[in-house]
Design an enzyme around this catalytic site. Structure first.
Site, short mmCIF file in Angstrom:
data_model
loop_
_atom_site.label_atom_id
_atom_site.label_comp_id
_atom_site.label_asym_id
_atom_site.label_seq_id
_atom_site.Cartn_x
_atom_site.Cartn_y
_atom_site.Cartn_z
N SER A 144 -7.01 3.00 -3.47
CA SER A 144 -6.38 3.26 -2.18
C SER A 144 -4.86 3.25 -2.25
O SER A 144 -4.19 3.51 -1.26
CB SER A 144 -6.84 2.22 -1.16
OG SER A 144 -6.42 0.93 -1.56
N THR A 189 -4.15 -0.68 2.11
CA THR A 189 -2.74 -0.55 1.73
C THR A 189 -2.33 -1.81 0.98
O THR A 189 -2.82 -2.88 1.27
CB THR A 189 -1.88 -0.47 3.00
OG1 THR A 189 -2.40 0.54 3.87
CG2 THR A 189 -0.43 -0.16 2.68
N THR A 242 0.59 3.28 -0.17
CA THR A 242 -0.80 3.69 0.02
C THR A 242 -0.96 5.18 -0.25
O THR A 242 0.02 5.93 -0.22
CB THR A 242 -1.26 3.40 1.46
OG1 THR A 242 -2.64 3.67 1.61
CG2 THR A 242 -0.47 4.24 2.46
N ARG A 279 -1.60 14.10 7.67
CA ARG A 279 -1.75 12.84 8.39
C ARG A 279 -0.88 11.75 7.78
O ARG A 279 -0.82 11.57 6.58
CB ARG A 279 -3.21 12.41 8.38
CG ARG A 279 -3.52 11.06 9.05
CD ARG A 279 -3.55 9.92 8.04
NE ARG A 279 -4.04 8.67 8.66
CZ ARG A 279 -4.05 7.49 8.04
NH1 ARG A 279 -3.59 7.38 6.80
NH2 ARG A 279 -4.51 6.42 8.67
N THR A 336 -2.56 -3.92 7.20
CA THR A 336 -3.46 -3.07 6.44
C THR A 336 -4.67 -2.77 7.29
O THR A 336 -5.05 -3.58 8.15
CB THR A 336 -3.88 -3.75 5.12
OG1 THR A 336 -4.72 -2.86 4.36
CG2 THR A 336 -4.63 -5.04 5.36
N GLY A 337 -5.28 -1.61 7.08
CA GLY A 337 -6.47 -1.27 7.85
C GLY A 337 -6.40 0.11 8.45
O GLY A 337 -5.85 1.04 7.84
N GLY A 385 -4.87 2.56 10.09
CA GLY A 385 -3.48 2.80 10.47
C GLY A 385 -3.29 3.65 11.69
O GLY A 385 -2.31 3.48 12.43
#
Length: 336
Positions: A64, A196, A214, A224, A247-248, A250
């Site tokens: 990632s 990330t 990331t 994107r 993180t997660g 986004g």
């Protein structure tokens, strides 16, 4: 809200803290070690954040971060990164970066060699090449395989809506539907699809820097950009208060600037754990099923983390290095 947080801090006082400190999202131990080594060898907090994130870029942490991961709808891997100087409030960031593996290095070059904050797309890649970064193919056999399997599966999952043909069943190219549907498609909670590295570094004197790197969301719409390179969303640092990194998911998280919110809560007197939790709670109020986590630290070396509990994600792991241990320590927090 601030009053409640101050009461929380009084009832649950801060534990032991020590400086210097490196803290980063996920169990990316080698990244933590690289950042810590930079600090121990006399480097600045910016050096630490850059070295730590760069290590993840080269090791392709979890697929990632860095090259060869998270191909978009056209099969291309692009990179996002950001670095912030908590002393000067300077920021450098890149998004939708092509051909350059060292995204965090380019972000720092944006900060130190221009008066700008964020460069994107092909222009960011040209800037990087002009600054001496090597142009390379970011595609790998693994990313090609991920892309080909996705095509064979009728391009599922994807992130389109209100288009034809039906994106839940078919690949594109897509055209807009005549009418907009209000019903939401289920979001795809995949803890591997958007991890990330977010990192915070503090030196002995409390100077702070934060950064992210990331390759974004797997199968994303080309172009994107998520939260990682956005100041206050992906990360934030202020040497008069503290730092945070998120993180997660986004696309959702960036709407709430959780890193900025957490640092402002710390400034108002909240301990880092409470600040992290409040930042997550703010998002939960609107998107109860979002996937995400955040790490926080204040300038005295206290730190904390929080995460949103969803199916398949009940605990968040992160790394810490400080004088209390010779090696980076894996920490965890239960999601709520």
């Amino acid at each position: 809200m601030f009053t409640l947080l101050l009461i929380y801090t009084f009832l649950f006082p801060l534990g032991h803290a020590s400086l210097p400190l490196v803290i980063n999202t996920w169990p990316f131990k080698n990244a933590t070690a690289a950042a810590w080594s930079a600090l121990q060898s006399g480097g600045t907090v910016l050096d630490a954040v850059e070295k730590g994130c760069a290590r993840c870029e080269m090791e392709q942490c979890d697929g990632s971060v860095g090259y060869g991961g998270s191909p978009d709808e056209s099969g291309e891997t692009t990179l996002d990164a950001m670095i912030m100087n908590g002393d000067t409030m300077e920021v450098g960031a890149v998004a939708d970066l092509r051909r350059i593996k060292n995204a965090i290095g380019v972000a720092r070059a944006v900060m130190e060699r221009t008066d700008q904050t964020l460069l994107v797309g092909e222009s960011a890649s040209v800037f990087a090449e002009n600054m001496g970064f090597i142009a390379e193919d970011l595609t790998t056999n693994k990313s090609v395989n991920i892309f080909s399997q996705w095509l064979k599966g009728n391009c599922q999952p994807n992130y389109r809506k209100n288009v034809l043909p039906d994106p839940s069943k078919s690949c594109g190219p897509y055209k807009p539907r005549a009418t907009l549907k209000q019903n939401k498609r289920a979001r795809h909670v995949n803890t591997r699809s958007h991890d990330t590295i977010g990192m915070i570094a503090l030196d002995q004197d409390g100077h702070i820097a934060a950064g992210t790197s990331t390759n974004g969301l797997t199968h994303k719409v080309p172009g994107r950009v998520g939260d990682s390179p956005i100041v206050g969303a992906g990360a934030y640092a202020d040497s008069s208060a503290g730092g945070a990194a998120a993180t997660g998911d986004g696309d959702i998280m960036m709407r709430f600037l959780p890193s900025y919110l957490a640092v402002e809560l710390i400034r108002a007197g909240a301990d880092p754990s409470a600040a992290c939790k409040t930042a997550i709670s703010r998002i939960k109020r609107h998107y109860s099923e979002f996937f995400g986590a955040i790490i926080c630290a204040n300038t005295t070396g206290h730190y904390g983390a929080a995460c949103n509990k969803v199916h398949g994600f009940s605990q968040f792991h992160y790394m810490v290095s400080n004088p209390d241990s010779d090696t980076p320590v894996l920490k965890s927090v239960d999601c709520f």
